[in-house]
Design an enzyme around this catalytic site. Sequence first.
Site, PDB file in Angstrom:
ATOM      1  N   GLU A   1      -1.156   8.205  -6.379  1.00  0.00           N
ATOM      2  CA  GLU A   1      -1.736   9.287  -5.583  1.00  0.00           C
ATOM      3  C   GLU A   1      -3.228   9.506  -5.776  1.00  0.00           C
ATOM      4  O   GLU A   1      -3.874  10.146  -4.960  1.00  0.00           O
ATOM      5  CB  GLU A   1      -0.988  10.590  -5.901  1.00  0.00           C
ATOM      6  CG  GLU A   1       0.432  10.556  -5.399  1.00  0.00           C
ATOM      7  CD  GLU A   1       1.356  11.435  -6.233  1.00  0.00           C
ATOM      8  OE1 GLU A   1       1.981  12.325  -5.670  1.00  0.00           O
ATOM      9  OE2 GLU A   1       1.440  11.228  -7.451  1.00  0.00           O
TER      10      GLU A   1
ATOM     11  N   GLN B   1      -4.044  -0.032  -3.139  1.00  0.00           N
ATOM     12  CA  GLN B   1      -3.492   1.326  -3.243  1.00  0.00           C
ATOM     13  C   GLN B   1      -4.620   2.359  -3.294  1.00  0.00           C
ATOM     14  O   GLN B   1      -4.556   3.389  -2.640  1.00  0.00           O
ATOM     15  CB  GLN B   1      -2.609   1.431  -4.486  1.00  0.00           C
ATOM     16  CG  GLN B   1      -1.954   2.792  -4.683  1.00  0.00           C
ATOM     17  CD  GLN B   1      -0.881   3.102  -3.649  1.00  0.00           C
ATOM     18  OE1 GLN B   1      -0.382   2.205  -2.976  1.00  0.00           O
ATOM     19  NE2 GLN B   1      -0.545   4.363  -3.487  1.00  0.00           N
TER      20      GLN B   1
ATOM     21  N   ILE C   1      -4.370  -1.814 -15.633  1.00  0.00           N
ATOM     22  CA  ILE C   1      -4.041  -2.146 -14.246  1.00  0.00           C
ATOM     23  C   ILE C   1      -3.152  -3.391 -14.266  1.00  0.00           C
ATOM     24  O   ILE C   1      -3.541  -4.444 -14.764  1.00  0.00           O
ATOM     25  CB  ILE C   1      -5.318  -2.405 -13.425  1.00  0.00           C
ATOM     26  CG1 ILE C   1      -6.194  -1.140 -13.394  1.00  0.00           C
ATOM     27  CG2 ILE C   1      -4.972  -2.872 -12.011  1.00  0.00           C
ATOM     28  CD1 ILE C   1      -5.556   0.073 -12.740  1.00  0.00           C
TER      29      ILE C   1
ATOM     30  N   THR D   1      -3.131  -5.448  -5.816  1.00  0.00           N
ATOM     31  CA  THR D   1      -2.366  -4.381  -5.168  1.00  0.00           C
ATOM     32  C   THR D   1      -2.883  -3.010  -5.593  1.00  0.00           C
ATOM     33  O   THR D   1      -2.830  -2.058  -4.810  1.00  0.00           O
ATOM     34  CB  THR D   1      -0.861  -4.511  -5.481  1.00  0.00           C
ATOM     35  OG1 THR D   1      -0.681  -4.561  -6.894  1.00  0.00           O
ATOM     36  CG2 THR D   1      -0.275  -5.755  -4.861  1.00  0.00           C
TER      37      THR D   1
ATOM     38  N   ASN E   1      -1.598  -5.086 -11.618  1.00  0.00           N
ATOM     39  CA  ASN E   1      -1.915  -6.077 -10.581  1.00  0.00           C
ATOM     40  C   ASN E   1      -3.172  -5.584  -9.880  1.00  0.00           C
ATOM     41  O   ASN E   1      -3.125  -4.621  -9.113  1.00  0.00           O
ATOM     42  CB  ASN E   1      -0.738  -6.195  -9.605  1.00  0.00           C
ATOM     43  CG  ASN E   1      -1.006  -7.190  -8.485  1.00  0.00           C
ATOM     44  OD1 ASN E   1      -2.141  -7.356  -8.026  1.00  0.00           O
ATOM     45  ND2 ASN E   1       0.037  -7.843  -8.022  1.00  0.00           N
TER      46      ASN E   1
END
Lengths: 147, 264
Positions: B231, B164, B155, B160, B157
Site C-alpha cells: 500500500e 507495485q 526487497i 515486481t 523481487n
Amino acid sequence: VSQNRTLTINGEVKSVDAPDDMPLLWVLRDLLGMTGTKFGCGIAQCGACTVHLDGNAVGGRAVTTIEAVGNTAAGARVQKAWLELEVVQCGYCQSGQIMSASALLTMTPAPNDTDIDAAMAGNICRCGTYVRIREAIKRAATDQDAA
Amino acid sequence: VLMGDSDLPPIMIAGGSNNAASASLVVAKACEELRDRIAKAAVASSSSRFHGTDPRSLEFVDGKLKGADHEEALTVAIERAGHRLEAYAENVPDGLPPKSLEEMTHGKPAMLSGASRKDVTAYAFGAHFVEVGVHRRTREVRVRRVVSAFAAGTIINSMTAHSQFMGGAIWGLSSALHEETEMDRQTARYVNTNLADYLIPVHADVPDIEIIMVPEKDDRVNRLGVKGIGEIGIVGMNAAVANAVFNATGTRIRGLPIRPEKLL
C-alpha cells in the site's frame, strides 16, 4: 433472429449460429470459447475487448485476436517486450493493450510518447502499468532480433 | 508454487501489506529445514564426496550443492536425502500471541501492524515529489513529473516491487485528480459503478514516473528484514499533488479529487 454466418478468425474459417445483434465479443467468448479477449465495460470505453479487423478480407471480415497476434511481426515484438519488462500486473486489460500496441507499431513503426498516448487512449489500466507500456512499445519498435 | 486452493494450509489474507512478510518468513523456515536435511544426508553418506564434512559448511548455489572443494547437482543431493522431500513450517511473528495460528484456521487472522510491538516500530517509509501544471483558463491540473522514493526493508523481487510502487503512485495521482464515486442523492445509489463511467487515468494522464528504491536493512522488524510494500506506493500522493497545486495557484484544496471547478 439467429443466423448461421461465417467469420475468419485468426486465419481459420469459423461457422457460428449467432443472433443478428450479438456483439463480436460474445461470439468470440461465448460461442467460440476464445476467452483471451476480455469483457471490461461492455460499451467500448475501456479497451479490454480490442481485436484487429481486416476489412480487406474476401467473403466477410477477418478478425485477429490476442490468441494469434503473436503470429504477426509487430505482435511478436510487442509480446516479447511485454515479457522482458514484465509490464503486466493483474493482467485483465493487457490483451487489449497488446492488440492496440501491435496495431500502433504496424501503422507507426517508431512512435514517440505523443503517438503512443494517442493510439493507446482507448485502453485503460486499473493497475497503472502505463509507464511500462510506453517503455515496452518503444523497446518493441527498436527490437531487431525478434521474429 | 501452488496457491489459491482451499486444500492448502491457511495463509494470511491479502491485505494490510502483510503478505510478503507473512509468506516469506514461513517459506524460509521450510526451505531451511529442507536445506538442513539435504546437507546432513550429504555428509552422512559414505559414498558422498562431502562425507564427514561439516553440514553447515555446504552452500546451495545455482542449483548446486557446494562444499569447500567439491560441488554436485542438487538433483543428486536430493536423491540422497530421500528422493521426495516435504517440510512443514509454521511462523508466528514476534508480537502476536502463540494461538494466532490456530485462530487463523478458524477464520480469525491476527495482524501485526507497524506499531504492534513494544520494542520497535516497523513501518516502511516513502516520499513523493510531484510537479504539476495548472491551465491558466480552464484550471485543469496536469501532472508533469513524479519522483517517488521508498525504503521498505528487504526487497524480494525488485522488478515486481518497482511495479507495485509505480502502480501505487498512479493510483494516488488518480485519486488526487480523477476518481470519485458519484452518489445520486435522490435514490441513494452510486451512478458510476463501471469502467465506462468511473474516471481513471489513461496513458496521456500518466507522466514519466521515477521510482527510487532506497536500500534499507532492518534486522529488527523480522529475521529476513521484509516489510510490506502493498500500500505504501499510494500513501501521501494526494498531499503531494495538493501541495503542488497550492504552490502553482495559491489555493488550498481540501477535497478530492482536485477537479477544475474547485480551482475556478
